[in-house]
Design a protein around this motif. Sequence first.
Motif, short mmCIF file in Angstrom:
data_model
loop_
_atom_site.label_atom_id
_atom_site.label_comp_id
_atom_site.label_asym_id
_atom_site.label_seq_id
_atom_site.Cartn_x
_atom_site.Cartn_y
_atom_site.Cartn_z
N ARG A 79 0.82 -1.22 0.00
CA ARG A 79 0.00 0.00 0.00
C ARG A 79 0.85 1.26 0.00
NH1 ARG A 79 -4.69 0.34 4.38
NH2 ARG A 79 -2.96 0.92 5.72
N LYS A 102 -2.86 6.41 1.05
CA LYS A 102 -2.74 6.91 2.43
C LYS A 102 -1.79 8.10 2.46
CE LYS A 102 -2.47 4.82 7.05
NZ LYS A 102 -3.76 5.24 7.56
N TYR A 128 -6.04 13.41 5.33
CA TYR A 128 -6.34 13.52 6.76
C TYR A 128 -6.51 14.98 7.15
CZ TYR A 128 -5.37 8.61 6.64
OH TYR A 128 -5.44 7.28 6.32
N VAL A 144 -15.21 6.12 7.46
CA VAL A 144 -14.99 6.96 8.63
C VAL A 144 -13.59 7.57 8.44
CG1 VAL A 144 -15.00 6.95 11.17
CG2 VAL A 144 -16.40 5.30 9.91
N GLY A 145 -13.28 8.68 9.14
CA GLY A 145 -12.02 9.38 8.89
C GLY A 145 -10.77 8.54 9.06
N THR A 146 -10.84 7.52 9.92
CA THR A 146 -9.65 6.69 10.16
C THR A 146 -9.96 5.20 10.06
OG1 THR A 146 -10.08 6.66 12.53
CG2 THR A 146 -8.65 8.41 11.75
N SER A 147 -11.05 4.84 9.42
CA SER A 147 -11.40 3.41 9.33
C SER A 147 -12.46 3.18 8.27
CB SER A 147 -11.89 2.90 10.69
OG SER A 147 -12.89 3.76 11.19
N ASN A 148 -12.62 1.94 7.85
CA ASN A 148 -13.67 1.54 6.91
C ASN A 148 -14.94 1.18 7.70
OD1 ASN A 148 -11.94 -0.22 4.14
ND2 ASN A 148 -11.97 1.94 4.72
N GLU A 176 -8.28 1.24 1.04
CA GLU A 176 -8.54 -0.20 1.17
C GLU A 176 -7.90 -0.66 2.48
OE1 GLU A 176 -6.88 -3.27 -1.69
OE2 GLU A 176 -9.04 -3.29 -2.10
N ILE A 191 -6.63 -2.84 5.42
CA ILE A 191 -6.07 -4.19 5.58
C ILE A 191 -6.90 -4.95 6.62
CG2 ILE A 191 -4.00 -5.45 6.36
CD1 ILE A 191 -2.44 -2.91 5.16
N THR A 192 -7.38 -4.23 7.62
CA THR A 192 -8.24 -4.87 8.63
C THR A 192 -9.55 -5.34 7.96
OG1 THR A 192 -7.37 -3.20 10.13
CG2 THR A 192 -9.17 -4.57 10.96
N ARG A 193 -10.10 -4.50 7.09
CA ARG A 193 -11.36 -4.88 6.42
C ARG A 193 -11.16 -6.09 5.50
NH1 ARG A 193 -12.75 -3.95 0.93
NH2 ARG A 193 -12.16 -1.76 1.09
N CYS A 235 -13.60 -0.44 11.08
CA CYS A 235 -12.42 -1.28 11.28
C CYS A 235 -11.18 -0.62 10.68
CB CYS A 235 -12.65 -2.65 10.66
SG CYS A 235 -12.93 -2.62 8.90
N GLY A 236 -10.07 -0.79 11.39
CA GLY A 236 -8.81 -0.24 10.96
C GLY A 236 -7.74 -0.65 11.95
N1 PLP Z 1 -9.51 4.28 6.23
C1 PLP Z 1 -8.72 5.29 6.64
C2 PLP Z 1 -9.01 6.64 6.14
C3 PLP Z 1 -7.65 5.03 7.51
O1 PLP Z 1 -6.87 6.02 7.93
C4 PLP Z 1 -7.42 3.73 7.95
C5 PLP Z 1 -6.29 3.44 8.83
O2 PLP Z 1 -5.26 3.02 8.42
C6 PLP Z 1 -8.27 2.72 7.49
C7 PLP Z 1 -9.30 3.03 6.64
C8 PLP Z 1 -8.04 1.33 7.92
O3 PLP Z 1 -6.99 0.75 7.23
P1 PLP Z 1 -6.11 -0.41 7.88
O4 PLP Z 1 -7.08 -1.45 8.31
O5 PLP Z 1 -5.24 -0.85 6.79
O6 PLP Z 1 -5.41 0.20 9.02
#
Ligand code: PLP
Length: 342
Positions: A86, A188, A193, A225-229, A249, A251-253, A286-287
């Motif tokens: 990524r 990313k 952000y 969401v701002g920091t997660s899917n 995309e 990785i947790t999702r 999730c993230g």
């Molecule tokens: N979406 C955003 C905008 C993020 O900042 C993050 C965090 O990394 C994620 C999704 C989740 O991604 P990951 O599961 O790879 O951490």
Amino acid sequence: MCAFPQTKASLDWSNLSFSYMDTGSRYRACYRNGSWDAHMSADKNITLPEGSQALNYGQQCFEGLKAYTTASGDVVLFRPDMNLARINRSARRLLMQEIPADIFMEGLERVVRENYAFVPPYGHGASLYLRPLYLGIGDNLGLKSASEFLFTVYCSPVGPYYKDGFKPIHLMVSDYDRAAPHGTGNVKVGGNYAAGLLASQEARQKGFAEAIFLDATTRTYIDEVGTSNFFGITADNTLITPVSSSILESITRLSLVEVAQSMGMKVEQRPVALSELENFVEAGCCGTAAVITPISHVTSGERTYQFGDGVSAGQMTTRLYERLLDIQLGKDEEFSHWLHKV
Ligand code: PLP
Ligand code: COI
């Protein structure tokens, strides 16, 4: 058992928050004239030319991943190969030199080893968050790509991203857009952000945990969401998670999708309309930082969607969370290949 010195920092491991700590050692690798030059540094400060593209034009990208102490005492990284892939997708999008796999992995491993005192011991719900950060640098004025790049990896021991941990949160649909369909939402980069900061602040000032973004074209589909899917679960046990050209995309999702399938759930990855929220009996985000955080409500203007009883985490969300933790802590055979031992 791993071959590290067994001394640990004196920290309250069970009560860490998601915040920065200077752990004393970070990795630095500089790309210049076709070659990489790497070292560890005790200095948390980075000195850069003022004309650097990272500072002026946002030519920078980053990653986030965690190191865990497993039940058997190993220290492992969760799917670092995915972070490598990524960060190089992000680098290509921003015309940055790709980071070789050996530099990326050496950075992660050396930071974990040299900060072993800060890798939370097993059993405290904490981890060592690693932040690979990549910057375009040099003496520059006009808009063009840098020809020199700085890759650094720093770390902090962390607890839950949302202060209450695995407790349902209430989100607010933002009126702002975070990313455009053909923009940089799917990589990313720091600019995404920065674009979300005001939305997040507004949501928090109104008493919500965080903002959730819609697609920028029609404003009718859930992006992320701002920091997660985002994901929702229907009464017939189907996990539905948005596909969109402007989300990262996660990785947790991707992992959750495989875990859900192995638990017998149906999975749909497709655009998810805001109006579909009324079909979900459970929802979550999730993230890496957020892990899996249950969502109790989403408010969009005058309308509030509630998932389940609106107070407790849903049953399937809880099962997915527990399974993911088991995998990350080395207690799951089926997905043990996702762990990279340091
Ligand atoms: N979406 C955003 C905008 C993020 O900042 C993050 C965090 O990394 C994620 C999704 C989740 O991604 P990951 O599961 O790879 O951490
Ligand atoms: C992560 O989960 O690793 C992230 O990058 C989220 C971060 C913006 C706090």
